[in-house]
Design a protein around this motif. Sequence first.
Motif, PDB file in Angstrom:
ATOM      1  N   ILE A   1       0.891  -1.160   0.000  1.00  0.00           N
ATOM      2  CA  ILE A   1       0.000   0.000   0.000  1.00  0.00           C
ATOM      3  C   ILE A   1       0.930   1.211   0.000  1.00  0.00           C
ATOM      4  N   LEU A   2       1.026   1.860  -1.137  1.00  0.00           N
ATOM      5  CA  LEU A   2       1.967   2.959  -1.325  1.00  0.00           C
ATOM      6  C   LEU A   2       1.255   4.280  -1.071  1.00  0.00           C
ATOM      7  N   LEU A   3       1.667   4.995  -0.032  1.00  0.00           N
ATOM      8  CA  LEU A   3       1.012   6.254   0.322  1.00  0.00           C
ATOM      9  C   LEU A   3       1.375   7.351  -0.680  1.00  0.00           C
ATOM     10  N   PRO A   4       0.475   8.316  -0.912  1.00  0.00           N
ATOM     11  CA  PRO A   4       0.783   9.408  -1.835  1.00  0.00           C
ATOM     12  C   PRO A   4       1.970  10.244  -1.378  1.00  0.00           C
ATOM     13  N   GLU A   5       2.201  10.295  -0.073  1.00  0.00           N
ATOM     14  CA  GLU A   5       3.362  10.989   0.472  1.00  0.00           C
ATOM     15  C   GLU A   5       3.721  10.360   1.804  1.00  0.00           C
ATOM     16  N   ALA A   6       4.985  10.490   2.177  1.00  0.00           N
ATOM     17  CA  ALA A   6       5.401   9.976   3.481  1.00  0.00           C
ATOM     18  C   ALA A   6       4.809  10.868   4.566  1.00  0.00           C
ATOM     19  N   VAL A   7       4.351  10.251   5.634  1.00  0.00           N
ATOM     20  CA  VAL A   7       3.766  10.986   6.758  1.00  0.00           C
ATOM     21  C   VAL A   7       4.702  10.832   7.957  1.00  0.00           C
ATOM     22  N   ASN A   8       5.095  11.946   8.553  1.00  0.00           N
ATOM     23  CA  ASN A   8       6.024  11.945   9.683  1.00  0.00           C
ATOM     24  C   ASN A   8       5.285  11.874  11.018  1.00  0.00           C
ATOM     25  N   ASN A   9       5.977  11.418  12.037  1.00  0.00           N
ATOM     26  CA  ASN A   9       5.480  11.381  13.419  1.00  0.00           C
ATOM     27  C   ASN A   9       4.192  10.574  13.575  1.00  0.00           C
ATOM     28  N   VAL A  10       4.058   9.485  12.816  1.00  0.00           N
ATOM     29  CA  VAL A  10       2.863   8.646  12.905  1.00  0.00           C
ATOM     30  C   VAL A  10       2.921   7.826  14.191  1.00  0.00           C
ATOM     31  N   VAL A  11       1.850   7.915  14.986  1.00  0.00           N
ATOM     32  CA  VAL A  11       1.763   7.154  16.226  1.00  0.00           C
ATOM     33  C   VAL A  11       0.795   5.980  16.115  1.00  0.00           C
ATOM     34  N   ARG A  12      -0.082   6.046  15.107  1.00  0.00           N
ATOM     35  CA  ARG A  12      -1.098   4.994  14.970  1.00  0.00           C
ATOM     36  C   ARG A  12      -1.577   4.923  13.521  1.00  0.00           C
ATOM     37  N   ILE A  13      -1.781   3.701  13.045  1.00  0.00           N
ATOM     38  CA  ILE A  13      -2.396   3.473  11.737  1.00  0.00           C
ATOM     39  C   ILE A  13      -3.644   2.644  11.977  1.00  0.00           C
ATOM     40  N   GLU A  14      -4.776   3.127  11.475  1.00  0.00           N
ATOM     41  CA  GLU A  14      -6.032   2.394  11.628  1.00  0.00           C
ATOM     42  C   GLU A  14      -6.445   1.843  10.270  1.00  0.00           C
ATOM     43  N   LEU A  15      -6.638   0.528  10.204  1.00  0.00           N
ATOM     44  CA  LEU A  15      -7.070  -0.121   8.972  1.00  0.00           C
ATOM     45  C   LEU A  15      -8.524  -0.553   9.132  1.00  0.00           C
ATOM     46  N   THR A  16      -9.371  -0.110   8.209  1.00  0.00           N
ATOM     47  CA  THR A  16     -10.787  -0.486   8.234  1.00  0.00           C
ATOM     48  C   THR A  16     -11.115  -1.187   6.926  1.00  0.00           C
TER      49      THR A  16
END
Length: 193
Positions: free
Chosen positions: A148-163
């Motif tokens: 799953i390739l994100l459109p841009e890198a996201v910094n300081n991620v503390v949580r990813i929620e998959l639905t």
Amino acid sequence: ERMLILMKKARLFPLLVLALLCLCLTAASAAEGPANQVYIASITDANGAVTTLTDGSTATTWTKSSSYGADLTINLYSATVGEIWVRNGHCYSQNYYNHYDRPDVIAVTLVYSANRYTTSSVTYRYRMSDSFRPATYSAAWYNGYQRILLPEAVNNVVRIELTIESATQGYGRTGATITDIIVASGSHATPTP
């Protein structure tokens, strides 16, 4: 003099063993998954911790329960995230893969620290390929994982929620199944999610 030469050789032997061990560990870690992997603190669902999703085994699975909100929560230690790799379905064998339901559309919400006191989030939706590819290595696949390739890198991620918003049904009608998940800072691009 001969004793001195033997002593020098004896000191070099542990260094050679250590260098060989480091080389083997580097090769082994490169074979485990994509580069720039992010350490996952934990993965949870409505019932608690889900350790099967971080064991790297194609024979252990997580199956969607009937819950509200995010199906899976990936907890991180303030990391940069550019891609998420998912083994979609039960990848132990082709027959198992066809038996189990597989995620079709997944909403990916990244929660990140906006500053010291607040968090913010961004959500993308992805349609998973429905294909059993246990040994594929390419820009989009790694040993059965889909990227799953994100459109841009996201910094300081503390949580990813998959639905899981929809599923491709298997003949066993079991509930959407995922085998393993890897998070990486790696690449990012601007494809249409």
